[in-house]
Motif scaffolding. Sequence first.
Motif, PDB file in Angstrom:
ATOM      1  N   ILE A 127      68.512 -93.344  58.179  1.00 53.13           N
ATOM      2  CA  ILE A 127      67.747 -92.139  58.806  1.00 53.13           C
ATOM      3  C   ILE A 127      67.742 -90.880  58.274  1.00 53.13           C
ATOM      4  CG2 ILE A 127      68.001 -90.840  60.974  1.00 53.13           C
ATOM      5  CD1 ILE A 127      69.068 -93.363  62.150  1.00 53.13           C
ATOM      6  N   PHE A 128      66.933 -90.041  57.915  1.00 54.11           N
ATOM      7  CA  PHE A 128      66.682 -88.973  57.364  1.00 54.11           C
ATOM      8  C   PHE A 128      66.510 -87.775  58.131  1.00 54.11           C
ATOM      9  CE2 PHE A 128      65.232 -92.322  54.584  1.00 54.11           C
ATOM     10  CZ  PHE A 128      65.639 -91.936  53.289  1.00 54.11           C
ATOM     11  N   ASP A 129      67.434 -87.144  58.458  1.00 52.57           N
ATOM     12  CA  ASP A 129      67.171 -85.981  59.458  1.00 52.57           C
ATOM     13  C   ASP A 129      67.524 -84.601  58.703  1.00 52.57           C
ATOM     14  OD1 ASP A 129      67.419 -84.298  61.673  1.00 52.57           O
ATOM     15  OD2 ASP A 129      69.379 -84.902  62.237  1.00 52.57           O
ATOM     16  N   PHE A 130      66.389 -83.779  58.801  1.00 55.27           N
ATOM     17  CA  PHE A 130      66.129 -82.573  58.317  1.00 55.27           C
ATOM     18  C   PHE A 130      66.082 -81.485  59.415  1.00 55.27           C
ATOM     19  CE2 PHE A 130      64.078 -85.536  55.490  1.00 55.27           C
ATOM     20  CZ  PHE A 130      64.550 -85.071  54.054  1.00 55.27           C
ATOM     21  N   PRO A 131      67.493 -81.052  60.052  1.00 53.74           N
ATOM     22  CA  PRO A 131      67.165 -80.365  61.299  1.00 53.74           C
ATOM     23  C   PRO A 131      66.797 -78.752  61.048  1.00 53.74           C
ATOM     24  CG  PRO A 131      69.586 -80.618  60.609  1.00 53.74           C
ATOM     25  CD  PRO A 131      68.635 -81.439  59.815  1.00 53.74           C
ATOM     26  N   LYS A 132      66.789 -78.342  59.758  1.00 51.65           N
ATOM     27  CA  LYS A 132      66.411 -76.885  59.697  1.00 51.65           C
ATOM     28  C   LYS A 132      65.380 -76.924  58.836  1.00 51.65           C
ATOM     29  CE  LYS A 132      71.030 -75.293  60.873  1.00 51.65           C
ATOM     30  NZ  LYS A 132      72.088 -74.520  60.635  1.00 51.65           N
ATOM     31  N   SER A 133      64.599 -78.063  58.507  1.00 50.87           N
ATOM     32  CA  SER A 133      63.370 -77.695  57.339  1.00 50.87           C
ATOM     33  C   SER A 133      62.197 -78.628  57.903  1.00 50.87           C
ATOM     34  CB  SER A 133      63.727 -78.777  56.021  1.00 50.87           C
ATOM     35  OG  SER A 133      64.965 -78.093  55.611  1.00 50.87           O
ATOM     36  N   ASN A 134      61.090 -78.408  57.473  1.00 49.99           N
ATOM     37  CA  ASN A 134      59.823 -79.281  57.819  1.00 49.99           C
ATOM     38  C   ASN A 134      59.522 -79.896  56.520  1.00 49.99           C
ATOM     39  OD1 ASN A 134      57.478 -80.225  58.364  1.00 49.99           O
ATOM     40  ND2 ASN A 134      56.684 -78.098  59.187  1.00 49.99           N
ATOM     41  N   ILE A 135      59.952 -81.437  56.643  1.00 56.75           N
ATOM     42  CA  ILE A 135      59.703 -82.176  55.535  1.00 56.75           C
ATOM     43  C   ILE A 135      59.246 -83.533  56.101  1.00 56.75           C
ATOM     44  CG2 ILE A 135      60.774 -83.526  53.680  1.00 56.75           C
ATOM     45  CD1 ILE A 135      62.830 -81.229  53.283  1.00 56.75           C
ATOM     46  N   ALA A 136      58.168 -84.041  55.526  1.00 56.56           N
ATOM     47  CA  ALA A 136      57.637 -85.375  56.191  1.00 56.56           C
ATOM     48  C   ALA A 136      58.236 -86.392  55.102  1.00 56.56           C
ATOM     49  CB  ALA A 136      56.146 -85.624  56.240  1.00 56.56           C
ATOM     50  N   VAL A 137      58.560 -87.629  55.772  1.00 53.74           N
ATOM     51  CA  VAL A 137      59.181 -88.640  54.893  1.00 53.74           C
ATOM     52  C   VAL A 137      58.207 -89.891  55.157  1.00 53.74           C
ATOM     53  CG1 VAL A 137      61.258 -90.330  54.579  1.00 53.74           C
ATOM     54  CG2 VAL A 137      61.441 -87.894  55.136  1.00 53.74           C
ATOM     55  N   THR A 138      57.930 -90.537  54.068  1.00 50.59           N
ATOM     56  CA  THR A 138      57.289 -91.667  54.032  1.00 50.59           C
ATOM     57  C   THR A 138      58.003 -92.992  53.159  1.00 50.59           C
ATOM     58  OG1 THR A 138      55.374 -90.575  53.784  1.00 50.59           O
ATOM     59  CG2 THR A 138      54.955 -93.082  53.453  1.00 50.59           C
TER      60      THR A 138
END
Length: 189
Positions: A107-118
Motif C-alpha cells: 500500500i502506497f499512501d501519500f497523505p500530503k501529495s497528489n501522486i498517482a500510482v500504477t
Amino acid sequence: MNKLFNTKNIIKLLAILFITITVISCQRDGSAEEDDLPQEELTNIVLLVTEEGTTNTLTYDYSIGAGGIPTIPLKDGKSYTVEAKFRNGNEDATGEIIDAKDEHFLIFDFPKSNIAVTRLDGNDLRNDGKRVGLRTKWDVVKVVDSPSPLLKLTLIHAPESVNDAKSGTAWGSVVGGETDAEATYNLTN
C-alpha cells in the motif's frame, strides 16, 4: 502412583508447558512456517527511483527500527519508475515476497501529495490478477500538496482480499492481513 505426581515431575511438566505456550504465542498465526517473511527478519526497505527519460536511478534506504527517514526529491509534472526491494541484513528478501506473492500486497499512501500510482508488469502478479506493487510508476501531479509530505509504504501479509485502486490518499487497500513491514519516506521537490 506417587512417583508420577511428585513435586519434581509437576515442576518439569509446568516448565515444559510454559515454554510451549511462550513459543506458540510469539508466532503470528500459530506456526512460523505460515509466515514466509516474519516481520522480525526484515531490516530494510529500499526504493530505487528512476525519473522517466533518464537512466539515473537513486536509492532510498529505510532502515527498520534504526530511526532516520530518507527524503525522496520528486518534481511536479514528472513520472518515475520505482522498484521496492526488501532486505534482511545484507540478504535480498524480495525473492521471498515474489515466491509468496499471493500472500503479500503493498500500500502506497501519500497523505500530503497528489501522486498517482500504477502497478507495472513484472513477476509479482497474484492469482487474483492484482500486482503486489514491487515495481510501480508514479505520476507526480503535486509533491507538496500540504506541509511535510511523505510516503507511508506498508507491506501487508496474508490479506483476505486486495484492491489496487486509490482509497483516500492511499493507492491500494486490503481486507484482513497483518503488517509485515512499514516505512516512511519524506518527499520534497
